[in-house]
Each structure stands twice: as C-alpha cells, then as structure tokens.
Design a protein around this motif. Structure first.
Motif, PDB file in Angstrom:
ATOM      1  N   SER A   1      -1.946   3.888  -9.818  1.00 34.17           N
ATOM      2  CA  SER A   1      -1.016   4.648  -8.982  1.00 34.17           C
ATOM      3  C   SER A   1       0.174   5.120  -9.806  1.00 34.17           C
ATOM      4  O   SER A   1       0.447   4.604 -10.892  1.00 34.17           O
ATOM      5  CB  SER A   1      -0.539   3.809  -7.788  1.00 34.17           C
TER       6      SER A   1
ATOM      7  N   THR B   1       4.400   6.991  -9.184  1.00 34.64           N
ATOM      8  CA  THR B   1       5.466   7.271  -8.215  1.00 34.64           C
ATOM      9  C   THR B   1       6.102   8.632  -8.437  1.00 34.64           C
ATOM     10  O   THR B   1       6.951   9.057  -7.650  1.00 34.64           O
ATOM     11  CB  THR B   1       6.563   6.198  -8.288  1.00 34.64           C
TER      12      THR B   1
ATOM     13  N   PRO C   1       8.182   5.379  -3.109  1.00 32.91           N
ATOM     14  CA  PRO C   1       6.845   5.514  -2.500  1.00 32.91           C
ATOM     15  C   PRO C   1       5.818   5.942  -3.537  1.00 32.91           C
ATOM     16  O   PRO C   1       6.144   6.637  -4.511  1.00 32.91           O
ATOM     17  CB  PRO C   1       7.063   6.603  -1.448  1.00 32.91           C
ATOM     18  N   TRP C   2       4.576   5.514  -3.347  1.00 33.66           N
ATOM     19  CA  TRP C   2       3.502   5.991  -4.208  1.00 33.66           C
ATOM     20  C   TRP C   2       3.300   7.488  -3.964  1.00 33.66           C
ATOM     21  O   TRP C   2       3.387   7.960  -2.833  1.00 33.66           O
ATOM     22  CB  TRP C   2       2.198   5.258  -3.907  1.00 33.66           C
TER      23      TRP C   2
ATOM     24  N   LYS D   1       0.589   9.048  -4.117  1.00 37.05           N
ATOM     25  CA  LYS D   1      -0.588   9.063  -3.254  1.00 37.05           C
ATOM     26  C   LYS D   1      -0.707   7.681  -2.614  1.00 37.05           C
ATOM     27  O   LYS D   1      -0.901   6.685  -3.305  1.00 37.05           O
ATOM     28  CB  LYS D   1      -1.846   9.366  -4.072  1.00 37.05           C
ATOM     29  N   LYS D   2      -0.544   7.643  -1.297  1.00 32.99           N
ATOM     30  CA  LYS D   2      -0.607   6.359  -0.599  1.00 32.99           C
ATOM     31  C   LYS D   2      -1.942   5.679  -0.868  1.00 32.99           C
ATOM     32  O   LYS D   2      -3.003   6.287  -0.774  1.00 32.99           O
ATOM     33  CB  LYS D   2      -0.439   6.571   0.905  1.00 32.99           C
TER      34      LYS D   2
ATOM     35  N   SER E   1      -3.657  -4.837   6.504  1.00 26.99           N
ATOM     36  CA  SER E   1      -2.795  -3.760   6.006  1.00 26.99           C
ATOM     37  C   SER E   1      -1.450  -4.295   5.526  1.00 26.99           C
ATOM     38  O   SER E   1      -0.712  -3.598   4.820  1.00 26.99           O
ATOM     39  CB  SER E   1      -2.563  -2.719   7.112  1.00 26.99           C
TER      40      SER E   1
ATOM     41  N   PHE F   1       0.811  -1.220   0.000  1.00 26.13           N
ATOM     42  CA  PHE F   1       0.000   0.000   0.000  1.00 26.13           C
ATOM     43  C   PHE F   1       0.851   1.280   0.000  1.00 26.13           C
ATOM     44  O   PHE F   1       0.350   2.351  -0.343  1.00 26.13           O
ATOM     45  CB  PHE F   1      -0.932   0.009   1.218  1.00 26.13           C
ATOM     46  N   LYS F   2       2.126   1.188   0.366  1.00 25.04           N
ATOM     47  CA  LYS F   2       2.961   2.380   0.466  1.00 25.04           C
ATOM     48  C   LYS F   2       4.011   2.510  -0.631  1.00 25.04           C
ATOM     49  O   LYS F   2       4.331   3.631  -1.047  1.00 25.04           O
ATOM     50  CB  LYS F   2       3.674   2.403   1.829  1.00 25.04           C
ATOM     51  N   TYR F   3       4.549   1.354  -1.082  1.00 28.82           N
ATOM     52  CA  TYR F   3       5.723   1.425  -1.947  1.00 28.82           C
ATOM     53  C   TYR F   3       5.603   0.518  -3.182  1.00 28.82           C
ATOM     54  O   TYR F   3       5.127  -0.612  -3.088  1.00 28.82           O
ATOM     55  CB  TYR F   3       6.977   1.009  -1.167  1.00 28.82           C
TER      56      TYR F   3
END
Length: 257
Positions: free
Chosen positions: A168, A170, A111-112, A114-115, A124, A101-103
């Motif tokens: 998504s 980056t 990292p994305w 937008k998380k 999670s 969800f983060k990377y």
C-alpha cells in the motif's frame, strides 16, 4: 385386628414405592462432558495422533501471536516487537507499527491511497503490522524488522505459517513495494537472522498492488522456541518507498507431521 395388622404393611409398601420413585428422579448417571476446552489456550484433548502424549493427556499446540492490536506508529501487538537489520541501528530507521484497512498507523491524516479490501472471514476491525519498505540496496541499515516469538514447537517436526500480505501507499510520491522477506530463525536476538541462524526464508515477490495475497513459509523446528522475522523491500526502479501490511492470527501456524 386384621385392619390394624394390614395398615402398617400398606404404609410400608407405599413408602417403599415413593422412595424408589424419588431415587430414580434424583439420582442420574453423569454423562461425559463434551468440549470444555478453551481453544485459545493452545491445548487439545484429542491426542490419539501423537504417540508422545499419554492417553488422556493434553497436547500443546504451536503458538504464534496475532498481529491485531492497538494502532499506532511504533506500536506492536502483544508478542511482536521491532528489531533491526543490524546494530548499531541507523538513526534513520524506517518506520513500522500497526495499521488498519483504511489508515496508516490508524491515523485519520494518513489514509491509504487505495483502501485495502477486507480479508475473507476476518473482522473488519482487525489490524495488522505495517513495515516501510527499504527503498534500495544502500539503505538496508535503515530497515525495521518485525519479529514474533514462535512457541511450543517440537524439534524435528515440520511446520507451515500462513501469512496475508498487502502492499500500500499513502501518496503518489510513493511506490508499491514488491518483496517481503520472511525468515524463521533459531537465534532470538535484536538483529535480523543471518548465516546459520536462519533455518528457512526467502524474498517473496508480491505482484498485486493494494490487495491481499496469501503466502506460506515452511520450516523444520530446531528448538521449542524460534523467531519469525519480516522485512519489506521496495524493489522498484525509482527507489521509492511504500508499505507492506502483514496479517497473522493465532491459527496461522500448523504442524505438518
């Protein structure tokens, strides 16, 4: 003499009473066992709805591998693999692998922008397949396709697969992709299903950016094993690439009839 004669009778009665009590305490009627089936095994004990399975038998449920697994570029969860749009594959094949969800690829350096939000009722710590999107119609040969093997299907039966999809990026130099190609194929090979191999599929337009959308694909089984193929397409005027994330778990496939 009278006492001597009565004593054995009294002892006998006492022993009989004690033996009866012991039998009642030690001997119990076994109760039917409830449950006891590992739900993740793909077996189900309730077979009353399936005339093809004899009473007391086991019904094998359809199976699809989950996308959660080790993180990394070029890394796939067990049961998934990368195939190609066509062979010989282009040396510039677009990247794919497993992210969280983060990377992107689970890398702290990517990292994305937008998380990604969590998916309801999904841990999670879950991970999912990430596909770089084909930027334009001239780069189809560069596509990387994620493929999963569908097992224990019943030919002639209808099925649905529930898929969570999120686009998504980056960096601002990328663009959110718009189309996810989903195909169910009766041909299991190293290339994307084409022609009569594909029994169902379409390009699904994903309008929301950076959020999860639930999509469905319906198909009729033609064999006991088939393949689900996934491919991302940018579909934007700038021809910029981005990423599609796809989450599937083992309960995502259902038989409808």
């Amino acid at each position: 003499m009278s006492l001597v004669q009565k004593l054995p009778i009294g002892l006998g009665l006492a022993c009989m009473m004690m033996l009866s009590s012991c039998l009642k305490e030690d001997v119990q009627t076994p109760e039917p066992q409830v449950g006891g089936v590992n739900e993740s095994s793909g077996l189900r004990g309730d077979v009353s709805a399936d005339p093809n399975v004899p009473p007391g038998g086991w019904q094998v449920l359809p199976q699809i591998p989950a996308t959660s697994g080790l993180l990394g570029l070029g890394v796939y969860a067990p049961g998934w693999r990368k195939i190609h749009k066509e062979l010989p594959a282009s040396p510039q094949v677009l990247p794919s692998g497993t992210s969280n969800f983060k990377y992107l690829w689970g890398s702290l350096n990517s990292p994305w922008t937008k998380k990604l939000p969590l998916i309801p009722e999904i841990p999670s710590t879950a991970s999912f397949i990430t596909l770089a999107a084909v930027p334009d119609n001239e780069h189809w040969a560069d596509a990387a396709v994620a493929e999963a093997r569908l097992r224990y299907l019943k030919p002639g039966k209808k099925y649905v697969i529930n898929v969570f999809v999120a686009s998504s990026i980056t960096s601002e130099s990328e663009a959110y992709p718009r189309y996810l190609w989903m195909k169910v194929s009766k041909c299991i090979s190293n290339t994307l299903a084409q022609g009569t191999c594909a029994v169902a599929g379409a390009a699904v337009l994903i309008k929301e950016q950076g959020t999860w959308v639930k999509e469905e694909i319906y198909f009729d089984a033609t064999d006991t094993e088939m393949a689900l193929d996934l491919l991302a397409y940018a579909g934007n005027a700038q021809g910029k690439t981005g990423y599609f994330n796809i989450y599937i778990d083992k309960s995502s496939i259902k038989q409808l009839n």
